[in-house]
Motif scaffolding. Structure first.
Motif, PDB file in Angstrom:
ATOM      1  N   ASP A  14       1.137  -3.778   2.878  1.00 16.90           N
ATOM      2  CA  ASP A  14       1.952  -2.970   3.790  1.00 16.90           C
ATOM      3  C   ASP A  14       1.103  -1.935   4.522  1.00 16.90           C
ATOM      4  OD1 ASP A  14       4.153  -4.396   2.931  1.00 16.90           O
ATOM      5  OD2 ASP A  14       4.836  -2.859   1.510  1.00 16.90           O
ATOM      6  N   LEU A  15       0.194  -1.306   3.776  1.00 17.32           N
ATOM      7  CA  LEU A  15      -0.676  -0.292   4.380  1.00 17.32           C
ATOM      8  C   LEU A  15      -1.569  -0.912   5.452  1.00 17.32           C
ATOM      9  CD1 LEU A  15      -1.895   2.564   4.490  1.00 17.32           C
ATOM     10  CD2 LEU A  15      -3.418   1.889   2.615  1.00 17.32           C
ATOM     11  N   ALA A  16      -2.171  -2.062   5.144  1.00 15.88           N
ATOM     12  CA  ALA A  16      -3.064  -2.711   6.110  1.00 15.88           C
ATOM     13  C   ALA A  16      -2.305  -3.182   7.343  1.00 15.88           C
ATOM     14  CB  ALA A  16      -3.777  -3.885   5.446  1.00 15.88           C
ATOM     15  N   GLN A  17      -1.097  -3.717   7.161  1.00 14.52           N
ATOM     16  CA  GLN A  17      -0.283  -4.147   8.293  1.00 14.52           C
ATOM     17  C   GLN A  17       0.085  -2.974   9.184  1.00 14.52           C
ATOM     18  OE1 GLN A  17       3.071  -6.238   6.637  1.00 14.52           O
ATOM     19  NE2 GLN A  17       1.929  -8.127   6.297  1.00 14.52           N
ATOM     20  N   SER A  18       0.480  -1.870   8.557  1.00 11.75           N
ATOM     21  CA  SER A  18       0.841  -0.679   9.323  1.00 11.75           C
ATOM     22  C   SER A  18      -0.362  -0.117  10.065  1.00 11.75           C
ATOM     23  CB  SER A  18       1.422   0.375   8.373  1.00 11.75           C
ATOM     24  OG  SER A  18       1.667   1.588   9.045  1.00 11.75           O
ATOM     25  N   PHE A  19      -1.509  -0.071   9.408  1.00 17.22           N
ATOM     26  CA  PHE A  19      -2.735   0.444  10.017  1.00 17.22           C
ATOM     27  C   PHE A  19      -3.127  -0.418  11.218  1.00 17.22           C
ATOM     28  CE2 PHE A  19      -7.226   0.998  10.650  1.00 17.22           C
ATOM     29  CZ  PHE A  19      -7.467   2.323  10.358  1.00 17.22           C
ATOM     30  N   ALA A  20      -3.103  -1.743  11.037  1.00 11.53           N
ATOM     31  CA  ALA A  20      -3.488  -2.649  12.115  1.00 11.53           C
ATOM     32  C   ALA A  20      -2.562  -2.515  13.319  1.00 11.53           C
ATOM     33  CB  ALA A  20      -3.492  -4.089  11.603  1.00 11.53           C
ATOM     34  N   ALA A  21      -1.265  -2.412  13.053  1.00  4.98           N
ATOM     35  CA  ALA A  21      -0.296  -2.299  14.149  1.00  4.98           C
ATOM     36  C   ALA A  21      -0.471  -0.995  14.916  1.00  4.98           C
ATOM     37  CB  ALA A  21       1.119  -2.399  13.592  1.00  4.98           C
ATOM     38  N   LYS A  22      -0.762   0.068  14.212  1.00  3.50           N
ATOM     39  CA  LYS A  22      -0.849   1.391  14.836  1.00  3.50           C
ATOM     40  C   LYS A  22      -2.199   1.659  15.488  1.00  3.50           C
ATOM     41  CE  LYS A  22      -0.137   6.305  13.811  1.00  3.50           C
ATOM     42  NZ  LYS A  22       0.193   7.302  12.760  1.00  3.50           N
ATOM     43  N   GLU A  23      -3.278   1.230  14.826  1.00  3.20           N
ATOM     44  CA  GLU A  23      -4.614   1.635  15.269  1.00  3.20           C
ATOM     45  C   GLU A  23      -5.407   0.555  16.003  1.00  3.20           C
ATOM     46  OE1 GLU A  23      -5.326   4.670  15.004  1.00  3.20           O
ATOM     47  OE2 GLU A  23      -3.819   5.321  13.553  1.00  3.20           O
ATOM     48  N   LEU A  24      -5.017  -0.716  15.859  1.00  2.00           N
ATOM     49  CA  LEU A  24      -5.858  -1.791  16.378  1.00  2.00           C
ATOM     50  C   LEU A  24      -5.199  -2.680  17.429  1.00  2.00           C
ATOM     51  CD1 LEU A  24      -7.409  -2.955  12.969  1.00  2.00           C
ATOM     52  CD2 LEU A  24      -8.548  -1.600  14.731  1.00  2.00           C
ATOM     53  N   SER A  25      -3.949  -3.061  17.204  1.00  2.00           N
ATOM     54  CA  SER A  25      -3.332  -4.155  17.960  1.00  2.00           C
ATOM     55  C   SER A  25      -3.370  -3.983  19.474  1.00  2.00           C
ATOM     56  CB  SER A  25      -1.877  -4.345  17.509  1.00  2.00           C
ATOM     57  OG  SER A  25      -1.845  -4.786  16.174  1.00  2.00           O
ATOM     58  N   LYS A  26      -3.096  -2.808  19.975  1.00  2.00           N
ATOM     59  CA  LYS A  26      -2.983  -2.618  21.415  1.00  2.00           C
ATOM     60  C   LYS A  26      -4.295  -2.243  22.097  1.00  2.00           C
ATOM     61  CE  LYS A  26       1.888  -1.276  21.108  1.00  2.00           C
ATOM     62  NZ  LYS A  26       2.908  -0.241  21.411  1.00  2.00           N
ATOM     63  N   LYS A  27      -5.377  -2.116  21.312  1.00  2.00           N
ATOM     64  CA  LYS A  27      -6.646  -1.684  21.894  1.00  2.00           C
ATOM     65  C   LYS A  27      -7.792  -2.636  21.565  1.00  2.00           C
ATOM     66  CE  LYS A  27      -5.534   3.262  21.942  1.00  2.00           C
ATOM     67  NZ  LYS A  27      -5.993   4.616  21.552  1.00  2.00           N
ATOM     68  N   ILE A  64     -11.158   3.355  -4.533  1.00  2.00           N
ATOM     69  CA  ILE A  64      -9.773   3.268  -5.005  1.00  2.00           C
ATOM     70  C   ILE A  64      -9.645   2.332  -6.197  1.00  2.00           C
ATOM     71  CG2 ILE A  64      -8.863   3.797  -2.717  1.00  2.00           C
ATOM     72  CD1 ILE A  64      -8.216   0.882  -2.330  1.00  2.00           C
ATOM     73  N   GLY A  65     -10.759   1.760  -6.657  1.00  2.00           N
ATOM     74  CA  GLY A  65     -10.746   0.990  -7.895  1.00  2.00           C
ATOM     75  C   GLY A  65      -9.985  -0.316  -7.826  1.00  2.00           C
ATOM     76  N   GLY A  66      -9.925  -0.949  -6.660  1.00  2.00           N
ATOM     77  CA  GLY A  66      -9.235  -2.224  -6.538  1.00  2.00           C
ATOM     78  C   GLY A  66     -10.128  -3.388  -6.948  1.00  2.00           C
ATOM     79  N   ASN A  67      -9.587  -4.603  -6.828  1.00  6.02           N
ATOM     80  CA  ASN A  67     -10.364  -5.798  -7.147  1.00  6.02           C
ATOM     81  C   ASN A  67     -10.545  -6.646  -5.894  1.00  6.02           C
ATOM     82  OD1 ASN A  67      -7.870  -6.963  -6.768  1.00  6.02           O
ATOM     83  ND2 ASN A  67      -7.525  -7.436  -8.930  1.00  6.02           N
ATOM     84  N   ILE A  68     -11.055  -7.856  -6.078  1.00  5.97           N
ATOM     85  CA  ILE A  68     -11.302  -8.710  -4.917  1.00  5.97           C
ATOM     86  C   ILE A  68     -10.005  -9.074  -4.207  1.00  5.97           C
ATOM     87  CG2 ILE A  68     -11.259 -10.832  -6.292  1.00  5.97           C
ATOM     88  CD1 ILE A  68     -13.501 -10.069  -3.221  1.00  5.97           C
ATOM     89  N   GLY A  69      -8.909  -9.197  -4.963  1.00  5.65           N
ATOM     90  CA  GLY A  69      -7.619  -9.473  -4.344  1.00  5.65           C
ATOM     91  C   GLY A  69      -7.181  -8.350  -3.420  1.00  5.65           C
ATOM     92  N   THR A  70      -7.429  -7.126  -3.831  1.00  6.15           N
ATOM     93  CA  THR A  70      -7.099  -5.965  -2.998  1.00  6.15           C
ATOM     94  C   THR A  70      -7.864  -6.008  -1.687  1.00  6.15           C
ATOM     95  OG1 THR A  70      -6.958  -4.712  -5.077  1.00  6.15           O
ATOM     96  CG2 THR A  70      -6.819  -3.463  -3.030  1.00  6.15           C
ATOM     97  N   LEU A  71      -9.166  -6.272  -1.787  1.00  2.36           N
ATOM     98  CA  LEU A  71      -9.994  -6.337  -0.583  1.00  2.36           C
ATOM     99  C   LEU A  71      -9.542  -7.471   0.328  1.00  2.36           C
ATOM    100  CD1 LEU A  71     -12.477  -5.352   1.009  1.00  2.36           C
ATOM    101  CD2 LEU A  71     -13.871  -6.929  -0.352  1.00  2.36           C
ATOM    102  N   CYS A  72      -9.221  -8.618  -0.260  1.00  4.81           N
ATOM    103  CA  CYS A  72      -8.825  -9.773   0.555  1.00  4.81           C
ATOM    104  C   CYS A  72      -7.512  -9.523   1.292  1.00  4.81           C
ATOM    105  CB  CYS A  72      -8.709 -11.016  -0.326  1.00  4.81           C
ATOM    106  SG  CYS A  72     -10.306 -11.705  -0.833  1.00  4.81           S
ATOM    107  N   VAL A  73      -6.553  -8.898   0.637  1.00  2.00           N
ATOM    108  CA  VAL A  73      -5.281  -8.588   1.296  1.00  2.00           C
ATOM    109  C   VAL A  73      -5.502  -7.664   2.485  1.00  2.00           C
ATOM    110  CG1 VAL A  73      -3.156  -7.252   1.012  1.00  2.00           C
ATOM    111  CG2 VAL A  73      -3.736  -9.012  -0.644  1.00  2.00           C
ATOM    112  N   ILE A  74      -6.352  -6.668   2.311  1.00  2.00           N
ATOM    113  CA  ILE A  74      -6.627  -5.721   3.392  1.00  2.00           C
ATOM    114  C   ILE A  74      -7.368  -6.413   4.531  1.00  2.00           C
ATOM    115  CG2 ILE A  74      -7.957  -3.660   4.000  1.00  2.00           C
ATOM    116  CD1 ILE A  74      -7.279  -2.603   1.165  1.00  2.00           C
ATOM    117  N   LEU A  75      -8.397  -7.188   4.202  1.00  2.00           N
ATOM    118  CA  LEU A  75      -9.173  -7.865   5.243  1.00  2.00           C
ATOM    119  C   LEU A  75      -8.321  -8.868   6.009  1.00  2.00           C
ATOM    120  CD1 LEU A  75     -12.576  -8.515   3.427  1.00  2.00           C
ATOM    121  CD2 LEU A  75     -12.135  -6.899   5.280  1.00  2.00           C
ATOM    122  N   ASP A  76      -7.493  -9.615   5.316  1.00  2.00           N
ATOM    123  CA  ASP A  76      -6.609 -10.587   5.952  1.00  2.00           C
ATOM    124  C   ASP A  76      -5.756  -9.922   7.025  1.00  2.00           C
ATOM    125  OD1 ASP A  76      -4.032 -11.981   6.400  1.00  2.00           O
ATOM    126  OD2 ASP A  76      -4.714 -13.379   4.875  1.00  2.00           O
TER     127      ASP A  76
END
Length: 379
Positions: A14-27, A64-76
């Motif tokens: 949810d955080l990555a989707q929100s970040f991408a929509a707000k900070e990246l998508s239109k620019k 933030i102490g995440g694992n590879i799954g955390t990184l993959c969700v964010i990168l995706d």
């Protein structure tokens, strides 16, 4: 897919989707002009503030102490909008993983726990290269005062942004190599201008020339290849997640365009040829997501074959992505080649991501050699 077997990852999605929509998508087009336009410094700073630059880094080191799954969700989810930021996150995570793999926690803590800005938190690395396959890396020498680096290193990713870099170097030609932590502001370092690459323009790389530059050894001398190989197994999955995200972004834009564009009195999505292209893209995107999810699961279970699963997943997803983004361009017709749309960027970016951690042919050779018990032969 990842969140379906691990619901703990949903907040990061949810955080990555929100970040991408707000900070990246239109620019996206604006950011892609770098190095001929401004670098998206504010986006990088915000990514640091929300913790994206230290996803797998332990909390005591400022992560933030995440694992590879955390990184993959964010990168995706980030790469669906703009994979340049994904390349920055990937390279920084790779450098961090190398430091931790080499048990150089004291070096990691000295960088990340003390950082107060995004640039201070970044560590550069030549993330498109497997140093074991290259003779073009600096040399090192040792004296009573410590280690020094001399020579040229090409395509150091984040080298123009980061204060520190993980540098591969050899003591002589061929054979084993070592890893060093270098201060990129040190005397004796010469930097090129940012290199204009095929894709990931806002994930800049430079060439660096070292002339007797002091550096700190990471781990043990001669074991750089072991540290890189171990760290890169996880990162093959992260690179696959990047291209899985690029595929989904391409499919989303192609679907939206096909529903709006009319030809011959009807929307082009109703034309069989276009529907078949879209269906093929959808299948490839689903398969890519399953590959990433299963590789993450193999890593979590720590099974005997998780290493080969990770490499295989990465290789397969990259091939699927290059095919899918080509179809994404085709759906848009002539518009697919225009920078006004995002498909031509995804076409370039998918091929740039495919080259992370070394060239695809060499990665395939390494995989079969390992499976055949011939690791190291022919290198």
């Amino acid at each position: 897919m990842l969140t379906s077997f691990n619901s703990d990852l949903k907040p990061f999605e949810d955080l990555a989707q929100s970040f991408a929509a707000k900070e990246l998508s239109k620019k996206t087009e604006e950011y892609d002009r770098y190095p001929f336009g401004d670098f998206f410094e504010d986006v990088l700073s915000k990514a640091y503030e929300v913790g994206f630059l230290g996803v797998m880094l332990p909390e005591e080191f400022g992560g933030i102490g995440g694992n590879i799954g955390t990184l993959c969700v964010i990168l995706d989810n980030i790469c669906r909008a703009d994979s340049s930021l994904g390349g920055i996150l990937f390279t920084n995570a790779l450098a961090q993983e190398i430091l931790l793999t080499a048990h150089a926690e004291w070096l990691a803590k000295g960088i990340f726990a003390k950082a107060t800005t995004a640039r201070e938190f970044l560590v550069a690395f030549p993330s498109y290269t497997d140093p074991s396959h290259s003779d073009e890396i600096p040399g090192f020498s040792k004296s009573r005062k410590g280690y020094t680096l001399t020579g040229k290193l090409e395509f150091l990713v984040l080298g123009g942004l980061a204060g520190k870099a993980v540098i591969p170097a050899r003591n002589g030609k061929g054979g084993a190599w070592s890893l060093f932590l270098a201060d990129l502001s040190a005397k004796g370092i010469s930097k090129s201008d940012p290199i204009f690459s095929i894709g990931l323009h806002a994930c800049p790389a430079i060439d660096v020339d070292f002339r007797g530059v002091g550096a700190e050894l990471i781990g043990e001398e001669g074991k750089g290849g072991e540290y890189f190989a171990q760290a890169s197994l996880k990162m093959h999955v992260a690179a696959a997640a990047m291209n899985a995200g690029i595929m989904k972004g391409s499919l989303s834009e192609a679907l939206a365009y096909a529903k709006e564009r009319s030809q011959g009195g009807r929307e082009i999505i109703k034309w069989t040829e276009v529907s078949m292209l879209l269906a093929g893209m959808a299948v490839k995107a689903d398969v890519a997501e399953m590959c990433v999810a299963q590789a993450c699961r193999a890593l979590d279970l720590d099974g005997a074959a998780w290493g080969s699963h990770c490499i295989a997943a990465g290789l397969h997803v990259h091939e699927l992505a290059c095919e899918a983004v080509t179809d994404g361009v085709q759906v848009l017709g002539g518009n697919g080649y225009m920078k006004d749309y995002g498909q031509e960027k995804r076409f370039r970016d998918a091929r740039q991501v495919q080259a992370l951690l070394g060239s695809p042919p060499m990665k395939k050779l390494d995989l079969i050699r390992d499976l055949a018990g011939l690791a190291g032969s022919g290198r």
